[in-house]
Write a protein that holds these residues in place. Sequence first.
Motif, PDB file in Angstrom:
ATOM      1  N   MET A   1       0.837  -1.183   0.000  1.00  0.00           N
ATOM      2  CA  MET A   1       0.000   0.000   0.000  1.00  0.00           C
ATOM      3  C   MET A   1       0.876   1.238   0.000  1.00  0.00           C
ATOM      4  N   VAL A   2       0.595   2.168  -0.870  1.00  0.00           N
ATOM      5  CA  VAL A   2       1.359   3.407  -0.964  1.00  0.00           C
ATOM      6  C   VAL A   2       0.445   4.561  -0.596  1.00  0.00           C
ATOM      7  N   ILE A   3       0.923   5.420   0.282  1.00  0.00           N
ATOM      8  CA  ILE A   3       0.143   6.567   0.720  1.00  0.00           C
ATOM      9  C   ILE A   3       0.737   7.828   0.120  1.00  0.00           C
ATOM     10  N   ASN A   4      -0.085   8.645  -0.505  1.00  0.00           N
ATOM     11  CA  ASN A   4       0.375   9.934  -1.014  1.00  0.00           C
ATOM     12  C   ASN A   4       0.376  10.913   0.149  1.00  0.00           C
ATOM     13  N   THR A   5       1.522  11.461   0.484  1.00  0.00           N
ATOM     14  CA  THR A   5       1.650  12.302   1.662  1.00  0.00           C
ATOM     15  C   THR A   5       1.551  13.784   1.360  1.00  0.00           C
ATOM     16  N   GLN A   6       1.422  14.148   0.114  1.00  0.00           N
ATOM     17  CA  GLN A   6       1.320  15.544  -0.278  1.00  0.00           C
ATOM     18  C   GLN A   6       2.460  16.368   0.311  1.00  0.00           C
ATOM     19  N   ASN A   7       3.693  15.827   0.157  1.00  0.00           N
ATOM     20  CA  ASN A   7       4.913  16.507   0.571  1.00  0.00           C
ATOM     21  C   ASN A   7       5.054  16.713   2.076  1.00  0.00           C
ATOM     22  N   LYS A   8       4.378  15.914   2.893  1.00  0.00           N
ATOM     23  CA  LYS A   8       4.566  15.968   4.333  1.00  0.00           C
ATOM     24  C   LYS A   8       5.584  14.905   4.713  1.00  0.00           C
ATOM     25  N   ASP A   9       6.342  15.161   5.757  1.00  0.00           N
ATOM     26  CA  ASP A   9       7.353  14.204   6.210  1.00  0.00           C
ATOM     27  C   ASP A   9       6.748  13.263   7.236  1.00  0.00           C
ATOM     28  N   TYR A  10       6.431  12.048   6.805  1.00  0.00           N
ATOM     29  CA  TYR A  10       5.851  11.064   7.697  1.00  0.00           C
ATOM     30  C   TYR A  10       6.851  10.028   8.168  1.00  0.00           C
ATOM     31  N   ASN A  11       7.924   9.829   7.429  1.00  0.00           N
ATOM     32  CA  ASN A  11       8.905   8.852   7.887  1.00  0.00           C
ATOM     33  C   ASN A  11      10.267   9.514   8.053  1.00  0.00           C
ATOM     34  N   ARG A  12      11.128   8.821   8.778  1.00  0.00           N
ATOM     35  CA  ARG A  12      12.477   9.308   9.080  1.00  0.00           C
ATOM     36  C   ARG A  12      13.539   8.387   8.499  1.00  0.00           C
ATOM     37  N   ILE A  13      13.193   7.670   7.449  1.00  0.00           N
ATOM     38  CA  ILE A  13      14.128   6.701   6.870  1.00  0.00           C
ATOM     39  C   ILE A  13      15.435   7.380   6.472  1.00  0.00           C
ATOM     40  N   LYS A  14      15.347   8.488   5.777  1.00  0.00           N
ATOM     41  CA  LYS A  14      16.547   9.190   5.321  1.00  0.00           C
ATOM     42  C   LYS A  14      17.439   9.583   6.501  1.00  0.00           C
TER      43      LYS A  14
ATOM     44  N   SER B   1      13.801  -1.218  -6.001  1.00  0.00           N
ATOM     45  CA  SER B   1      14.547  -0.312  -6.871  1.00  0.00           C
ATOM     46  C   SER B   1      15.035   0.894  -6.063  1.00  0.00           C
ATOM     47  N   GLU B   2      16.131   1.467  -6.523  1.00  0.00           N
ATOM     48  CA  GLU B   2      16.648   2.675  -5.877  1.00  0.00           C
ATOM     49  C   GLU B   2      15.621   3.802  -5.962  1.00  0.00           C
ATOM     50  N   ASN B   3      14.872   3.825  -7.059  1.00  0.00           N
ATOM     51  CA  ASN B   3      13.855   4.860  -7.237  1.00  0.00           C
ATOM     52  C   ASN B   3      12.768   4.744  -6.167  1.00  0.00           C
ATOM     53  N   THR B   4      12.346   3.545  -5.867  1.00  0.00           N
ATOM     54  CA  THR B   4      11.328   3.326  -4.836  1.00  0.00           C
ATOM     55  C   THR B   4      11.815   3.812  -3.485  1.00  0.00           C
ATOM     56  N   VAL B   5      13.020   3.411  -3.107  1.00  0.00           N
ATOM     57  CA  VAL B   5      13.570   3.809  -1.813  1.00  0.00           C
ATOM     58  C   VAL B   5      13.792   5.321  -1.780  1.00  0.00           C
ATOM     59  N   SER B   6      14.206   5.900  -2.882  1.00  0.00           N
ATOM     60  CA  SER B   6      14.375   7.352  -2.953  1.00  0.00           C
ATOM     61  C   SER B   6      13.053   8.076  -2.687  1.00  0.00           C
ATOM     62  N   ARG B   7      11.963   7.552  -3.226  1.00  0.00           N
ATOM     63  CA  ARG B   7      10.646   8.161  -2.993  1.00  0.00           C
ATOM     64  C   ARG B   7      10.253   8.052  -1.526  1.00  0.00           C
ATOM     65  N   TRP B   8      10.617   6.940  -0.872  1.00  0.00           N
ATOM     66  CA  TRP B   8      10.347   6.823   0.562  1.00  0.00           C
ATOM     67  C   TRP B   8      11.183   7.835   1.342  1.00  0.00           C
ATOM     68  N   CYS B   9      12.464   7.941   0.995  1.00  0.00           N
ATOM     69  CA  CYS B   9      13.367   8.839   1.714  1.00  0.00           C
ATOM     70  C   CYS B   9      12.977  10.303   1.566  1.00  0.00           C
ATOM     71  N   SER B  10      12.391  10.637   0.440  1.00  0.00           N
ATOM     72  CA  SER B  10      11.960  12.023   0.212  1.00  0.00           C
ATOM     73  C   SER B  10      10.498  12.233   0.609  1.00  0.00           C
ATOM     74  N   ASN B  11       9.883  11.210   1.172  1.00  0.00           N
ATOM     75  CA  ASN B  11       8.502  11.259   1.635  1.00  0.00           C
ATOM     76  C   ASN B  11       7.501  11.566   0.533  1.00  0.00           C
ATOM     77  N   LYS B  12       7.844  11.186  -0.686  1.00  0.00           N
ATOM     78  CA  LYS B  12       6.880  11.324  -1.782  1.00  0.00           C
ATOM     79  C   LYS B  12       5.850  10.213  -1.721  1.00  0.00           C
ATOM     80  N   THR B  13       6.274   9.037  -1.266  1.00  0.00           N
ATOM     81  CA  THR B  13       5.387   7.908  -0.991  1.00  0.00           C
ATOM     82  C   THR B  13       5.867   7.273   0.303  1.00  0.00           C
ATOM     83  N   GLN B  14       5.050   6.373   0.830  1.00  0.00           N
ATOM     84  CA  GLN B  14       5.391   5.718   2.088  1.00  0.00           C
ATOM     85  C   GLN B  14       5.421   4.208   1.901  1.00  0.00           C
ATOM     86  N   PRO B  15       6.371   3.554   2.560  1.00  0.00           N
ATOM     87  CA  PRO B  15       6.398   2.088   2.516  1.00  0.00           C
ATOM     88  C   PRO B  15       5.280   1.525   3.390  1.00  0.00           C
ATOM     89  N   SER B  16       4.942   0.283   3.150  1.00  0.00           N
ATOM     90  CA  SER B  16       3.945  -0.397   3.981  1.00  0.00           C
ATOM     91  C   SER B  16       4.536  -0.638   5.372  1.00  0.00           C
TER      92      SER B  16
END
Length: 75
Positions: free
Chosen positions: A1-14, A34-49
């Motif tokens: 499941m991917v959540i659109n965060t609308q540019n809010k910082d929900y995770n601290r992975i980075k 993929s590196e692209n997937t993890v990059s999107r998590w790190c930038s909080n564009k999407t969230q991991p399950s």
Amino acid sequence: MVINTQNKDYNRIKAVLADQNKTSKWLAEQLGKSENTVSRWCSNKTQPSIEILNQISILLNVDIRSLIRSNKEEK
């Protein structure tokens, strides 16, 4: 499941990766993502399950709660 965060910082992975001198590339390799997937998590564009967050917490040897930014205001 991917959540659109609308540019809010929900995770601290980075931040946790930086604290441990690890890269998003390393994390992607460990998770088989993929590196692209993890990059999107790190930038909080999407969230991991939650399942993926749990895998990340195990890989980084941290409590899963340290990967999630609280939505409570600190007093």
